[in-house]
Design an enzyme around this catalytic site. Structure first.
Site, PDB file in Angstrom:
ATOM      1  N   ALA A 268      28.646  65.565  58.901  1.00  0.00           N
ATOM      2  CA  ALA A 268      29.634  66.939  59.296  1.00  0.00           C
ATOM      3  C   ALA A 268      31.316  67.016  58.647  1.00  0.00           C
ATOM      4  CB  ALA A 268      30.044  66.757  60.545  1.00  0.00           C
ATOM      5  N   HIS A 303      34.707  62.355  65.604  1.00  0.00           N
ATOM      6  CA  HIS A 303      34.792  61.490  64.099  1.00  0.00           C
ATOM      7  C   HIS A 303      35.259  62.847  63.536  1.00  0.00           C
ATOM      8  CE1 HIS A 303      34.474  59.097  60.296  1.00  0.00           C
ATOM      9  NE2 HIS A 303      34.608  60.450  59.739  1.00  0.00           N
ATOM     10  N   GLU A 304      34.744  63.744  63.314  1.00  0.00           N
ATOM     11  CA  GLU A 304      35.566  64.638  62.712  1.00  0.00           C
ATOM     12  C   GLU A 304      37.071  65.348  63.304  1.00  0.00           C
ATOM     13  OE1 GLU A 304      34.528  64.877  59.393  1.00  0.00           O
ATOM     14  OE2 GLU A 304      32.013  64.309  60.455  1.00  0.00           O
TER      15      GLU A 304
HETATM   16  N1  BES Z   1      34.419  64.354  55.461  1.00  0.00           N
HETATM   17  C1  BES Z   1      33.457  63.295  55.776  1.00  0.00           C
HETATM   18  C2  BES Z   1      32.146  64.010  55.256  1.00  0.00           C
HETATM   19  C3  BES Z   1      31.682  64.559  53.969  1.00  0.00           C
HETATM   20  C4  BES Z   1      31.729  63.145  52.780  1.00  0.00           C
HETATM   21  C5  BES Z   1      31.273  65.632  53.154  1.00  0.00           C
HETATM   22  C6  BES Z   1      31.807  63.614  52.133  1.00  0.00           C
HETATM   23  C7  BES Z   1      31.313  65.278  52.000  1.00  0.00           C
HETATM   24  C8  BES Z   1      30.789  64.611  51.169  1.00  0.00           C
HETATM   25  C9  BES Z   1      32.980  63.604  57.576  1.00  0.00           C
HETATM   26  O1  BES Z   1      33.767  63.172  57.957  1.00  0.00           O
HETATM   27  C10 BES Z   1      32.351  62.030  57.752  1.00  0.00           C
HETATM   28  O2  BES Z   1      32.526  61.190  57.448  1.00  0.00           O
HETATM   29  N2  BES Z   1      31.206  62.474  58.383  1.00  0.00           N
HETATM   30  C11 BES Z   1      30.152  61.146  58.906  1.00  0.00           C
HETATM   31  C12 BES Z   1      30.380  61.324  59.739  1.00  0.00           C
HETATM   32  C13 BES Z   1      30.896  60.349  60.825  1.00  0.00           C
HETATM   33  C14 BES Z   1      30.789  60.167  61.971  1.00  0.00           C
HETATM   34  C15 BES Z   1      30.892  58.950  60.029  1.00  0.00           C
HETATM   35  C16 BES Z   1      29.313  61.917  57.680  1.00  0.00           C
HETATM   36  O3  BES Z   1      28.587  63.169  57.999  1.00  0.00           O
HETATM   37  O4  BES Z   1      27.641  61.123  58.126  1.00  0.00           O
HETATM   38 ZN    ZN Z   2      34.719  61.478  57.457  1.00  0.00          ZN
END
Ligand code: BES
Ligand code: ZN
Length: 890
Positions: A268, A303-304
């Protein structure tokens, strides 16, 4: 794609941007292959930039440039220079409005970065550097701009048009078109931009903040998924409340939206006011989603949401600071999950992930510090190290400062850096000020790669009644630094001592800083030197040390515990993590003994102390059933491989199976009794109590099916057919489908075919079906994967499908993936080559298991290297794959 080898960029080369973009006006006319993007950027020279040049260099990629003007005057192509990845304008005024028109083709964009189509929907993913595929811009996180976005599209096909912030205007246009204009009052970097256009439905709710503001909450999904949004909505509201209670952080806009999309590279994304979610991380309903799935949704929503402060209001100066937002936010979401469910269970699960996966990353060719010093492609740095180890580093600061000072430090950090782009050093200095202490010795955690080893030895002196512990820390050589050149780490060791009548009072005599709990039985030592000795006074007999309680630091602890010491810890210690860890270590030592016998061709025997300890666990009604299930789950093959110098996958697998079958056979009655005595909840709820019960029940079922008793095969099949929730249904499916016993085959075949029949219209459930089959044992595994790749439900352009089938095979079916004929490696290499051309981020991610070739025997090493070399020859190799392969082979 490129001629020269891609080059690295370095943290030490950071320079402030030459220009600032105060305002960004965007206008989109959505079209599958000719989306027209017009931008008006209010630009001025950055007063902090020391360059005298008047050149403006904007990032941009795969854009069909139509026109460029400055203050309304159209430039001709002598005024600018167009390159593959940038637009250079030689002579720009001090201050001006730059207007650019470009065409882009979302329907052809399979990289899922920039503006793309997921099924019928338009959506964006801009982090880290995807905005430059939408329009020319200073696509770097330290350029913050106020965005106004107008989206134009067909009214019937795309009734919903969303972007960041608040809708300020909308209306109808000719030709059945309509538009909506959005304004986001908070300046933000381009990576937080988002746009969605689609035929979506939504569920709505509202949240009132502590200061009394009412926030509209909306979750947008396809109509068929409307019944799967309630859990995400409830999770969102709990997250909002939690961030107010624990961090004093309120939401700032009047609306918060989540949109679910099927095709998404990650889980996400925290775009300001408009989070975009992989359907797998937002949709949940009892019939289709497992307990783990429900927990994942809750954690990802949190998280988001938490990024709104840790990431959006305070963002990163550059991508070397990624852990500033990700490590901190993972720490925040972990604490949230701990508060919502069982704290100990959450801690054990996180430590398990870290030790099996992050330690492996840290010991491999792609090891890098939490704050990397260089990278070729930033997408390759969304790693377990930046996320999970980064969160552990924040947790250690929390441990060192205590909850109260940590909160003050976080307040100071948010206050000082609000609306700005910050660094990891900014975060730590706020913590230093609030804690009133110097954390310079702590910084090794951010700057050095590798997992420190902490070797502890004990000696007891009966005449002086002193118990001494000697701590030796070392850190192995990693790609960026030799072991001898590494600085020591500040390691917080949370510990106690167990005597024959329970915990002992601690009277430490040492030059190490420490803090003692009120009742004196628990302390946190702060190791800072390569070696320390800590003496505990007034100890009447040699105690058992309980070290690294709560997994107080991400290190490899070495202490020579006897099996009886481990049983003491398992049964007597106050700390749940230590109890679990002792049980794991006992399992590891028993499995290692069996491995040794197998290697020497001897008849293996299983230490009866393990089955006795396991019996005590199953029959104990006072323990949290979730903890019992975790303790009765043998260490994974992945973890056993990680702790081995050279991993012999087949021996690891056989030894683990022998121990598992031994436990199953010797404790069959106990497993059966516990299975039958645990309640069944007809009204499914994803709460800690129910989840705990289901986890233990299904753990028992696993052992009972391992006995291959036809009665239990039949009972597993009955559970499969009568289950009213996906947790029980998929647990039964897995134990049957993954059983190596031939008596299970018919059940497995029927269950798998019934499962597809029942769930073929639910994409996320079909993914579970792919995963189970990817993990099935046997000689035919690779052929089965190949034919599943031809299945009507498989689609190589959908990352969830690729992860479910290929990812599950390469990561969770080690015996078949590492088949000595090299067929598993070949399959993965073929997939990576295909993905390299369509989706480089996923291609690079899928490569992971091949990069760890140094872990295996010479034959396998050669086979794995050969596949890596063959991928390296691919024409049009992406930066992403190039970086991973070249580092792995270096
Ligand atoms: N900012 C990230 C998503 C992201 C990272 C999008 C790199 C594009 C490129 C987001 O906040 C995130 O870290 N998501 C994790 C889930 C979270 C619960 C650790 C994910 O997408 O796995
Ligand atoms: Zn993140």
């Amino acid at each position: 794609m490129r001629d020269a080898e891609p080059s690295a960029i370095y943290l030490k080369d950071y320079q402030v941007p030459s220009h600032l973009i105060d305002k960004t006006h965007l206008h989109f006319i959505l079209h599958p292959t000719k989306t027209r993007v017009s931008s008006d950027l209010t630009i001025r020279k950055n007063p902090d930039a020391d360059t005298k040049s008047n050149e403006l260099i904007l990032h941009g990629q795969d854009i069909d440039l139509q026109s460029v003007s400055i203050d309304g005057r159209q430039l001709d192509d002598r005024d600018y220079q167009l390159e593959a990845e940038c637009l250079r304008i030689a002579n720009v005024p001090e201050q001006f409005v730059l207007s650019v028109v470009g065409l882009i083709a979302p329907a052809d964009n399979t990289s899922l970065e920039g503006l793309y189509k997921s099924q019928s929907m338009y959506c964006t993913q801009c982090e880290a550097e995807g905005f430059r595929k939408i329009t020319y811009f200073l696509d770097r996180p330290d350029v913050l701009s106020e965005f106004t976005t107008t989206v134009v599209a067909d009214k019937t096909e795309f009734p919903v048009l969303l972007s960041n912030g608040n809708p300020i205007k909308s209306g109808s246009l000719d030709d059945n078109m309509h538009f909506v204009t959005w304004h986001d009052p908070f300046p933000k970097p381009a990576y937080l931009f988002a746009l969605v256009g689609g035929d979506l439905e939504c569920i709505q709710d509202s949240f009132t903040t502590t200061s009394g503001r009412a926030i509209d909450l909306k979750i947008y999904v396809e109509e068929k998924d409307l019944d799967k949004c309630d859990h995400a909505m409830a999770s969102l509201k709990s997250s909002m409340r939690w961030d107010e209670d624990v961090y004093g952080r309120e939401y700032d806009l009047d609306i918060f939206m989540i949109v679910a999309v099927d095709d998404f590279n990650m889980g996400a994304m925290e775009n300001k006011g408009l989070n975009i979610f992989n359907t797998s991380c937002v949709l949940a309903k009892a019939e289709t989603t497992t307990d783990a799935g429900f927990q994942r949704v809750e954690a990802v929503v949190a998280h988001e949401y938490f990024h709104n402060w840790s990431g959006n209001r305070v963002t990163c100066r550059d991508w070397f600071q990624l852990s500033l937002k990700e490590g901190f936010t993972v720490f925040r979401d972990a604490e949230f999950s701990a508060d919502m469910g069982s704290r100990t269970v959450k801690r054990v699960e996180d430590a398990k992930l870290l030790r099996a996966m992050q330690f492996a990353e840290d010991a491999g060719p792609l090891a890098h510090p939490v704050q990397p010093a260089s990278f070729i492609e930033i997408s390759n740095f969304y790693t377990l190290t930046v996320y999970e180890k980064g969160a552990e580093v924040v947790r250690m600061i929390h441990t060192l400062l205590g909850a109260e000072a940590f909160r003050q430090g976080s307040d100071l950090y948010f206050e000082r850096n609000d609306g700005k782009a910050a660094t990891i050093e900014d975060f730590v200095s706020s913590m230093e000020e609030a804690g009133g202490r110097d954390l310079s010795k702590f910084m090794s955690w951010y700057h050095q790669a590798g997992t420190p080893k902490l070797a502890v030895t004990a000696d007891y002196n009966s005449s002086s009644r002193e118990y001494a512990l000697t701590f030796n820390q070392t850190c192995p050589t990693t790609p960026e630094c030799d072991s001898e050149d590494k600085k020591p780490y500040l390691i917080p060791v949370a510990m106690g001592l167990l005597g024959s009548n329970g915990p002992l009072s601690l009277v430490p005599e040492t030059d190490v800083d420490f803090s003692l709990s009120k009742n004196d039985t628990h302390c946190v030592l702060e190791l800072t030197q390569p070696q320390h000795r800590v003496v505990f006074k007034d100890i009447n007999a040699p105690p058992v040390p309980s070290l690294m309680r709560g997994f107080s630091a991400p290190v490899r602890l070495q202490f020579d515990y006897s099996p009886d010491d481990l049983i003491t810890l398992m049964t007597q210690d106050d700390d749940g993590f230590t109890r679990w860890d002792a049980c794991q270590q006992l399992c590891v030592s028993v499995i290692h003994e069996v491995e040794a016998s197998l290697q020497q061709g001897k008849e293996p025997s299983v230490d009866s102390r393990l089955s006795d300890a396991a019996r005590a666990l199953i029959t104990n009604q006072n323990l949290d059933p979730a903890m019992v299930a975790l303790m009765l789950t043998l260490p994974s093959e992945g973890y056993l491989a990680e702790i081995a110098t050279t991993a012999n996958i087949d021996t690891i697998h056989s030894a683990r199976e022998i121990v598992r079958n031994h436990l199953a056979a010797s404790l069959k009655t106990e497993f059966a009794e516990r299975f039958d005595s645990l309640p069944y909840f007809p009204e499914y709820e994803a709460n800690a109590v129910q989840i705990a019960v289901r986890s233990l029940k299904n753990c028992c079922l696993g052992y009972l099916v391992a006995t291959a008793d036809p009665v239990w095969l039949e009972r597993a099949m009955t559970q499969y057919r009568t289950a009213t929730n996906m947790t029980d249904q998929s647990a039964a499916l897995s134990v049957l489908a993954l059983s190596p016993d031939s008596k299970a085959v018919d059940y497995s075949v029927s269950a798998l075919s019934e499962f597809y029949q029942q769930w073929q219209s639910e994409a996320l459930v079909v993914n579970q079906w792919f995963s189970v089959q990817a993990m099935q044992p046997g000689e035919k595994a690779v052929d089965r994967i190949r034919s599943l790749m031809q299945h009507e439900a498989f689609n190589i352009n959908n990352p969830n499908k690729v992860r479910a089938l290929i990812g599950a095979f390469a990561n969770n079916n080690p015996v078949c993936f590492h088949n000595s004929d090299g067929s598993g490696y070949r399959l993965l290499a073929e997939v990576v080559k295909k993905l390299n051309a369509t989706n480089p981020q996923i291609a690079a991610r899928m490569l992971g298991p091949l990069t760890k070739w140094r872990k295996y025997d010479s034959k396998r090493r050669e086979l794995m290297q050969a596949e890596l070399n063959s991928i390296k020859q691919t024409v049009g190799l992406s930066k992403d794959v190039f970086e991973v392969i070249s580092k792995s082979l270096a």
